[in-house]
Structure formats: C-alpha cells, structure tokens
Design an enzyme around this catalytic site. Structure first.
Site, mmCIF file in Angstrom:
data_model
loop_
_atom_site.group_PDB
_atom_site.id
_atom_site.type_symbol
_atom_site.label_atom_id
_atom_site.label_comp_id
_atom_site.label_asym_id
_atom_site.label_seq_id
_atom_site.Cartn_x
_atom_site.Cartn_y
_atom_site.Cartn_z
ATOM 1 N N TYR A 1 53.899 39.076 38.795
ATOM 2 C CA TYR A 1 52.548 39.026 39.350
ATOM 3 C C TYR A 1 52.334 37.716 40.092
ATOM 4 C CZ TYR A 1 47.465 38.970 39.732
ATOM 5 O OH TYR A 1 46.192 38.899 40.231
ATOM 6 N N GLY B 1 38.395 37.655 41.475
ATOM 7 C CA GLY B 1 39.635 38.336 41.137
ATOM 8 C C GLY B 1 40.306 37.702 39.933
ATOM 9 N N CYS B 2 41.611 37.760 39.889
ATOM 10 C CA CYS B 2 42.371 37.214 38.760
ATOM 11 C C CYS B 2 42.193 35.708 38.644
ATOM 12 C CB CYS B 2 43.844 37.542 38.944
ATOM 13 S SG CYS B 2 44.924 36.758 37.744
ATOM 14 N N PHE B 3 41.849 35.237 37.453
ATOM 15 C CA PHE B 3 41.633 33.792 37.305
ATOM 16 C C PHE B 3 42.918 32.987 37.430
ATOM 17 C CE2 PHE B 3 40.711 34.787 32.482
ATOM 18 C CZ PHE B 3 42.002 35.280 32.300
#
Length: 222
Positions: free
Chosen positions: A197, A54-56
């Site tokens: 986020y 997913g998002c680093f």
C-alpha cells in the site's frame, strides 16, 4: 497481517459498509457539526491543526515533509462516538474519519499555508475517500479551532471551487476532540517502506505533493 491495507480490502470495505457511508447525516453527528469549536492553546511555541484526507498514513507523510511542522500524529476525529478504533471507524458508523494532528511552529508556517498543503495534496473533488480508500471514514474534513480559521478554510474552498469549476468535497467541522490511533499506525510510511500500500499509494501521493510544493519541503525530507 490484519492491519495491512490493500486495494482489495478497500473495495471489500466499500461494499460491506456503503450503506453507512453517510454517517455525517446521523442526528448525533449533526450535534458535532453544529458544536462550538474547542480551542487548542499554543504550548511551548507550537500550535496544532487537524485534517482528514483519506488514509492517515498518506496524510501523515505529507505533513511531516513540510517546513515548520514538528510532528504529525495519526488518529480519528469528527465523529460522535468515544474511543474510536481502526476497526470501529471502518464500519462507517462512528462518524469519525482517519485524521492527523499537525503540530507546527506558527512562526515558520501558518494555518493558511497548511490548508494550501491540504488541498494541494489530494483530489479535492473526490467524495467520501481518496484514491482507492473509500467510505465516510476516509472522507475529507478540515477542522477549525476558531472563527478566523473557519473563514480561511471557507475562502480557500470557495476559490478552489471557482478555479476547478467543481464542487469541493471537503467538509468543514468545528474541532472537538482528536483520538490518537493505535501505535502501529504511527509513522507507518517511514517504518514500512516496502508495504504494498505504501509503495503503490502513499509514496506516489507524497511524491506528487513534493513536486507541486518544493518551496515548502524540509531539507531532510524523506
């Protein structure tokens, strides 16, 4: 700001590039999947491992909280193009996924435990993404540097599949090259704690991991 992520931007990216989310089926990609792994030697007593989940921003924060980990760098790996960027990887056409380079002390923590951290800090059954981040650039990949690591990964993946009675989404790739991401991505969760986020995705994911693995946390965990 152009680099801020949100759930809405993730949805837009998913809609725009869903046709490219099977980048791993590209013939050029197959040569990466079938390649011989590149060994990364231990330097100054520190080893390296590579994960995509997913998002680093999220993955970097998780591994930075783990004992024995000296540094975590965000970047791109697993694709067939050179010099990937955030913009190009988001098209889903490069084959790359957002990944992290974990620099760790093998005398304190071993690769096997890092794989446990990997599976324990994600939804292991989600295909092509984690949480709101979807697309092949967010898919789960564990990279191996040698046959021993590959066997560790495959064994843990098989055992988890039996435990959950489900297919585990993580792909298993021979490591080839890690491309360091743009400077503004590094240490993002630490430097931008008020980012929406980070508040709504990164921190909850980190806190969920912390609650599951208290014995692996650094004393100075953030």
């Amino acid at each position: 700001m152009p680099y801020l992520k949100s759930i809405f931007s993730s949805i837009i990216i998913m809609l725009l590039f869903s046709c490219n989310n099977l980048a791993q089926e590209n013939p050029k990609q197959q040569s990466i999947i079938n390649a011989k792994p590149v060994e990364v030697p231990i330097q100054n007593g520190l080893a390296k491992a590579y994960f995509a989940s997913g998002c680093f921003w999220c993955v970097e924060a998780v591994y930075e909280s783990v004992i024995g980990v000296e540094e975590v760098i965000s970047g791109y790996a697993g694709g067939h193009t050179k010099n990937p960027t955030y913009a190009s990887s988001n098209t889903g056409k490069t084959g790359h996924a957002e990944a992290v380079e974990v620099i760790y002390n093998p005398d304190i923590i071993n690769f096997s435990t890092l794989v446990d951290v990997y599976f324990g800090s994600q939804n292991p059954t989600q295909v092509n993404g984690q949480g709101p981040d979807t697309g092949s650039q967010y898919r789960s990949i564990i990279f191996y540097l040698n046959e021993e690591q590959k066997q560790i990964i495959e064994s843990k993946k098989e055992n988890l599949s039996k435990k959950l009675n489900a297919t585990i989404a993580a792909e298993v790739y021979p490591f080839q090259k890690f491309w360091v991401a743009e400077d503004y991505h590094q240490n993002y969760e630490k430097l931008h704690p008020e980012d929406p986020y980070v508040q709504n995705v990164s921190i909850p994911r980190l806190n969920k991991f912390k609650s599951k693995f208290p014995e692996l946390l650094k004393d100075n965990k953030h």
